[in-house]
Design a protein around this motif. Structure first.
Motif, PDB file in Angstrom:
ATOM      1  N   ASP A  32       0.858  -1.301   0.035  1.00 49.45           N
ATOM      2  CA  ASP A  32       0.054  -0.112  -0.188  1.00 49.45           C
ATOM      3  C   ASP A  32       0.887   1.222   0.008  1.00 49.45           C
ATOM      4  OD1 ASP A  32      -2.024  -1.658   0.063  1.00 49.45           O
ATOM      5  OD2 ASP A  32      -2.865  -1.096   2.110  1.00 49.45           O
ATOM      6  N   GLY A  33       2.180   1.012   0.390  1.00 48.66           N
ATOM      7  CA  GLY A  33       2.802   2.387   0.448  1.00 48.66           C
ATOM      8  C   GLY A  33       2.540   3.320   1.730  1.00 48.66           C
ATOM      9  N   ASP A  34       3.085   4.453   1.728  1.00 47.80           N
ATOM     10  CA  ASP A  34       2.744   5.377   2.695  1.00 47.80           C
ATOM     11  C   ASP A  34       1.259   5.795   2.599  1.00 47.80           C
ATOM     12  OD1 ASP A  34       5.503   5.372   2.970  1.00 47.80           O
ATOM     13  OD2 ASP A  34       5.774   7.312   2.568  1.00 47.80           O
ATOM     14  N   PRO A  35       0.534   5.556   3.762  1.00 48.68           N
ATOM     15  CA  PRO A  35      -1.014   5.922   3.896  1.00 48.68           C
ATOM     16  C   PRO A  35      -1.055   7.444   3.803  1.00 48.68           C
ATOM     17  CG  PRO A  35      -0.133   4.929   5.851  1.00 48.68           C
ATOM     18  CD  PRO A  35       1.092   5.018   5.254  1.00 48.68           C
ATOM     19  N   ASP A  36      -1.959   7.973   3.227  1.00 49.96           N
ATOM     20  CA  ASP A  36      -2.190   9.385   3.302  1.00 49.96           C
ATOM     21  C   ASP A  36      -3.055   9.664   4.581  1.00 49.96           C
ATOM     22  OD1 ASP A  36      -4.838   8.292   2.931  1.00 49.96           O
ATOM     23  OD2 ASP A  36      -5.108   9.348   1.002  1.00 49.96           O
ATOM     24  N   ARG A  37      -3.118  11.115   4.625  1.00 49.99           N
ATOM     25  CA  ARG A  37      -3.693  11.679   5.867  1.00 49.99           C
ATOM     26  C   ARG A  37      -5.202  11.406   6.293  1.00 49.99           C
ATOM     27  NH1 ARG A  37      -5.840  16.525   8.597  1.00 49.99           N
ATOM     28  NH2 ARG A  37      -6.436  17.498   6.196  1.00 49.99           N
ATOM     29  N   ALA A  38      -5.802  10.891   5.137  1.00 52.73           N
ATOM     30  CA  ALA A  38      -7.321  10.442   5.400  1.00 52.73           C
ATOM     31  C   ALA A  38      -7.284   9.193   6.032  1.00 52.73           C
ATOM     32  CB  ALA A  38      -7.958  10.266   4.058  1.00 52.73           C
ATOM     33  N   ARG A  39      -6.412   8.150   5.378  1.00 53.58           N
ATOM     34  CA  ARG A  39      -6.379   6.800   6.071  1.00 53.58           C
ATOM     35  C   ARG A  39      -5.701   7.041   7.490  1.00 53.58           C
ATOM     36  NH1 ARG A  39      -3.695   1.088   3.788  1.00 53.58           N
ATOM     37  NH2 ARG A  39      -5.074  -0.042   5.174  1.00 53.58           N
ATOM     38  N   ALA A  89      -3.348  14.254  18.065  1.00 52.52           N
ATOM     39  CA  ALA A  89      -2.610  13.918  16.945  1.00 52.52           C
ATOM     40  C   ALA A  89      -3.635  14.184  15.681  1.00 52.52           C
ATOM     41  CB  ALA A  89      -2.570  12.362  16.812  1.00 52.52           C
ATOM     42  N   LYS A  90      -4.994  14.112  15.651  1.00 54.62           N
ATOM     43  CA  LYS A  90      -5.661  14.509  14.719  1.00 54.62           C
ATOM     44  C   LYS A  90      -5.745  15.696  14.426  1.00 54.62           C
ATOM     45  CE  LYS A  90      -9.830  12.139  14.500  1.00 54.62           C
ATOM     46  NZ  LYS A  90     -11.127  11.717  14.613  1.00 54.62           N
ATOM     47  N   ALA A  91      -5.648  16.931  15.225  1.00 58.11           N
ATOM     48  CA  ALA A  91      -5.437  18.125  14.925  1.00 58.11           C
ATOM     49  C   ALA A  91      -4.120  18.469  14.509  1.00 58.11           C
ATOM     50  CB  ALA A  91      -5.690  18.825  16.389  1.00 58.11           C
ATOM     51  N   GLN A  92      -3.056  17.859  14.948  1.00 61.15           N
ATOM     52  CA  GLN A  92      -1.860  18.312  14.421  1.00 61.15           C
ATOM     53  C   GLN A  92      -1.453  17.547  13.124  1.00 61.15           C
ATOM     54  OE1 GLN A  92      -0.264  21.035  16.050  1.00 61.15           O
ATOM     55  NE2 GLN A  92      -2.014  20.963  16.989  1.00 61.15           N
ATOM     56  N   LEU A  93      -2.077  16.498  12.758  1.00 61.21           N
ATOM     57  CA  LEU A  93      -1.560  15.625  11.757  1.00 61.21           C
ATOM     58  C   LEU A  93      -1.043  16.309  10.303  1.00 61.21           C
ATOM     59  CD1 LEU A  93      -0.711  12.557  11.560  1.00 61.21           C
ATOM     60  CD2 LEU A  93      -3.037  12.147  10.276  1.00 61.21           C
ATOM     61  N   ALA A  94      -1.840  17.106   9.955  1.00 60.13           N
ATOM     62  CA  ALA A  94      -1.384  17.765   8.928  1.00 60.13           C
ATOM     63  C   ALA A  94      -0.159  18.430   8.826  1.00 60.13           C
ATOM     64  CB  ALA A  94      -2.729  18.883   8.406  1.00 60.13           C
ATOM     65  N   LYS A  95       0.144  19.222   9.922  1.00 60.52           N
ATOM     66  CA  LYS A  95       1.197  19.954  10.267  1.00 60.52           C
ATOM     67  C   LYS A  95       2.399  19.008  10.249  1.00 60.52           C
ATOM     68  CE  LYS A  95       2.294  22.609  13.855  1.00 60.52           C
ATOM     69  NZ  LYS A  95       1.667  23.253  14.922  1.00 60.52           N
ATOM     70  N   TRP A  96       2.356  17.731  11.083  1.00 57.99           N
ATOM     71  CA  TRP A  96       3.265  16.917  11.312  1.00 57.99           C
ATOM     72  C   TRP A  96       3.746  16.312   9.932  1.00 57.99           C
ATOM     73  CZ3 TRP A  96       0.942  13.980  16.051  1.00 57.99           C
ATOM     74  CH2 TRP A  96       0.949  14.793  17.101  1.00 57.99           C
ATOM     75  N   MET A  97       2.857  15.989   9.216  1.00 57.64           N
ATOM     76  CA  MET A  97       3.248  15.337   7.805  1.00 57.64           C
ATOM     77  C   MET A  97       3.713  16.043   6.863  1.00 57.64           C
ATOM     78  SD  MET A  97      -0.415  12.894   7.282  1.00 57.64           S
ATOM     79  CE  MET A  97       0.371  12.283   5.645  1.00 57.64           C
ATOM     80  N   GLN A 429      11.984   8.987  23.211  1.00 60.95           N
ATOM     81  CA  GLN A 429      10.449   9.823  23.716  1.00 60.95           C
ATOM     82  C   GLN A 429       9.411   9.555  22.771  1.00 60.95           C
ATOM     83  OE1 GLN A 429      12.211  13.859  24.342  1.00 60.95           O
ATOM     84  NE2 GLN A 429      12.582  14.060  22.187  1.00 60.95           N
ATOM     85  N   TYR A 430       8.264   9.842  23.372  1.00 62.32           N
ATOM     86  CA  TYR A 430       7.154   9.812  22.457  1.00 62.32           C
ATOM     87  C   TYR A 430       6.188  10.702  23.094  1.00 62.32           C
ATOM     88  CZ  TYR A 430       4.373   6.218  25.467  1.00 62.32           C
ATOM     89  OH  TYR A 430       3.723   5.814  26.442  1.00 62.32           O
ATOM     90  N   HIS A 431       4.737  10.258  22.727  1.00 60.03           N
ATOM     91  CA  HIS A 431       3.510  11.575  22.892  1.00 60.03           C
ATOM     92  C   HIS A 431       3.723  12.670  21.819  1.00 60.03           C
ATOM     93  CE1 HIS A 431       2.832  10.737  27.577  1.00 60.03           C
ATOM     94  NE2 HIS A 431       2.804   9.603  26.748  1.00 60.03           N
ATOM     95  N   GLY A 432       2.569  13.139  21.284  1.00 60.64           N
ATOM     96  CA  GLY A 432       2.676  14.259  20.528  1.00 60.64           C
ATOM     97  C   GLY A 432       3.606  14.160  19.238  1.00 60.64           C
ATOM     98  N   ARG A 433       4.065  15.385  19.131  1.00 55.35           N
ATOM     99  CA  ARG A 433       4.839  15.581  17.707  1.00 55.35           C
ATOM    100  C   ARG A 433       6.236  14.680  17.800  1.00 55.35           C
ATOM    101  NH1 ARG A 433       6.039  20.368  14.574  1.00 55.35           N
ATOM    102  NH2 ARG A 433       7.767  19.912  13.298  1.00 55.35           N
ATOM    103  N   GLU A 434       6.732  14.409  19.251  1.00 55.36           N
ATOM    104  CA  GLU A 434       7.724  13.600  19.038  1.00 55.36           C
ATOM    105  C   GLU A 434       7.573  12.061  19.122  1.00 55.36           C
ATOM    106  OE1 GLU A 434       7.407  16.137  21.007  1.00 55.36           O
ATOM    107  OE2 GLU A 434       9.339  17.426  20.764  1.00 55.36           O
TER     108      GLU A 434
END
Ligand code: NAD
Length: 475
Positions: A32-39, A89-97, A429-434
């Motif tokens: 499938d390759g890299d999933p897009d934001r919708a997925r 994560a949902k709110a920030q995803l576009a920015k992170w990607m 580390q994890y959580h949020g952007r990290e």
């Protein structure tokens, strides 16, 4: 075939089963390759819907696994925290990607530079019993937001919650998206040997060592979320009432079975009596009639209860003074303050992970800092003071996974802050952007310009190339 062959074949079976499952995830990832934001949003939405829909079943399962887990604690520390990580994560995803622009070094201009976030592939997650839902799902949220497939191995010590998790995920995710595998240390050990693209382990430092050694076979990168002794420091100018409330709240939440619970407290020598009196009073006020109090969680199982009991008995036998806030029953253990403890006692050397609280007096702030620095680097540190200079000194002179100033525990729920230990309390580390970045390859890409100066450096190196090299070296 003789018995030895059969035993050998049987003991290979779990590992072989895990490998087959991993291969399905890897194949889907390649296909499938890299999933897009919708997925990715769809994946995150499925987890949120599952947690909301099954909220009551989750509360019941965790309660049964603990033999008494406060409903409100499950709502706050399993459900709210998971939903809040998904929301963030949902709110920030576009920015992170989004590809990230980087400035280009002068010598290479007019080329351009970018970092391209890409999923790593398949992420493995091993989680412990103390927050059996959140510690399995929170890393999963990061892994899915970053576009990975995942395999989760929850703890065998919370079997009902682990079975519920497997069922909930199994109903909402295909076997080549996310799967949950159940089992104990043998399955855990086989799991850690799988060639994941990243492995996140949450649990004790000792097992963390084994996990890292197993992952090293495949050079699988690891994030280790471990434990340790997190200190609380009551500074010389602390607001004592507020500090006591915060420490008792943090220590007694989930009966002390929290990786970032204050393990022990450093108190100015002349304020020890005041601290102890207030702490016992606050504990009795928060949890009256402990034995029948549904707000107070039980120690998860008899083995953990016995471990705490033995720690206490050893300290008492070696001369520690022990003061309990009421009496418990069954596996409900009261806040128990220990005074006059020594380094030779397990309660001072090992992570407590229960409601025992050694109170250690200090003469000046420098001695408190030295005490912290004399031990392994903690996962969390709490400093209570009204004087900015005292706070800054502790922040500057100690190193820990995270800090809360004038409170306890709460940083673990802040999605805008990365979470992770340092030294023996963990790595990565994890959580949020990290979290997104931990589970991504931030691929550096250089875009060369059609018009560029590289021809000036082509061999054979004549006067022009030599002149240019001299110019570059002069900068
Ligand atoms: P645990 O015993 O449930 O073990 C954790 C996981 O490791 C389980 O899924 C278990 O099956 C698995 N496991 C056991 N042996 C294994 C092996 N050889 N190889 C691979 N996996 C194996 O939990 P625990 O370790 O008792 O958890 C408590 C500890 O976790 C405490 O030290 C606590 O501080 C720490 N903790 C840390 C965090 C954090 O975020 N840093 C959070 C919670 C708990």
């Amino acid at each position: 075939m003789n018995v030895t062959d059969i035993v050998a074949r049987e003991s290979l079976a779990p590992a072989d089963g895990l490998k087959v499952k991993l291969r399905a995830l890897q194949a889907a990832n390649l296909r499938d390759g890299d999933p897009d934001r919708a997925r990715r949003l769809d994946w995150l939405g499925r987890i949120a819907a599952m947690v909301k829909e099954k909220q009551n079943a989750i509360i019941t399962a965790v309660d049964a696994d603990f033999g008494g887990r406060s409903r409100e604690e499950t709502l706050l520390a399993e459900i709210f925290t998971t939903l809040s990580s998904i929301h963030h994560a949902k709110a920030q995803l576009a920015k992170w990607m989004r590809p990230r622009r980087r400035a280009m070094d002068l010598a290479f201009k007019p080329a351009r530079a970018r970092l391209l976030p890409q999923p790593l592939g398949v992420v493995g997650i091993i989680s412990p019993w103390n927050y059996p839902l959140f510690l399995a799902l929170s890393p999963l949220v990061g892994a899915l937001a970053a576009g990975n497939r995942a395999m989760v191995k929850p703890s065998e010590f919370t079997p009902r919650t682990s079975a519920l998790l497997a069922e909930m995920i199994g109903q909402r995710f295909a076997d080549d998206e996310v799967i949950v595998v159940q089992g104990g240390p043998d399955v855990g050990a086989a799991f850690a040997r799988l060639p994941f693209d990243h492995l996140l382990y949450t649990g004790s430092t000792n097992i963390g060592r084994k996990v890292m050694a197993a992952a090293a076979e495949n050079l699988t990168p690891v994030t280790l979320e471990l434990g340790g002794k997190s200190p609380a420091i009551i500074g010389p100018e602390a607001a004592m009432d507020a500090a006591v409330i915060s420490i008792v709240r943090g220590k007694l939440f989930n009966a002390g079975q929290t990786c970032v619970a204050p393990d022990y407290v450093l108190v100015p020598k002349d304020q020890v009596d005041v601290f102890v009196e207030k702490a016992l009073a606050v504990a009795a006020r928060f949890y009256p009639d402990l034995a029948n109090n549904e707000d107070y969680s039980a120690i998860v199982n008899q083995a953990q209860y016995d471990r705490l009991h033995d720690m206490l008995a050893e300290a008492e036998a070696k001369g520690a003074r022990v003061l309990a806030a009421g009496s418990g029953s069954g596996r409900k253990m009261p806040l128990t303050i220990l005074l006059e403890t020594e380094e030779s006692m397990a309660v001072r050397r090992e992570e407590i992970f229960g409601p025992l609280l050694p109170v250690i007096p200090y003469t000046d702030l420098g001695a408190a800092v030295a005490h912290v620095n004399g031990g392994a680097r903690p996962l969390a540190l709490y400093v209570y003071d009204r004087n900015r200079d005292n706070i800054d000194r502790v922040l500057r002179e100690t190193i820990s996974g995270g800090v809360v100033v004038n409170d306890s525990l709460l940083h673990a729920g802040v999605e805008n802050l990365p979470f992770g230990g340092v030294g023996l309390s963990g790595m990565g580390q994890y959580h949020g952007r990290e979290g997104f970045e931990t589970f991504s390859k931030l691929k550096p890409v250089m875009y060369q310009s059609r018009l560029n100066g590289m021809w000036l450096l082509h061999p054979p190196y004549g006067a022009r190339a030599k002149g240019l090299i001299n110019l570059l070296l002069k900068r």
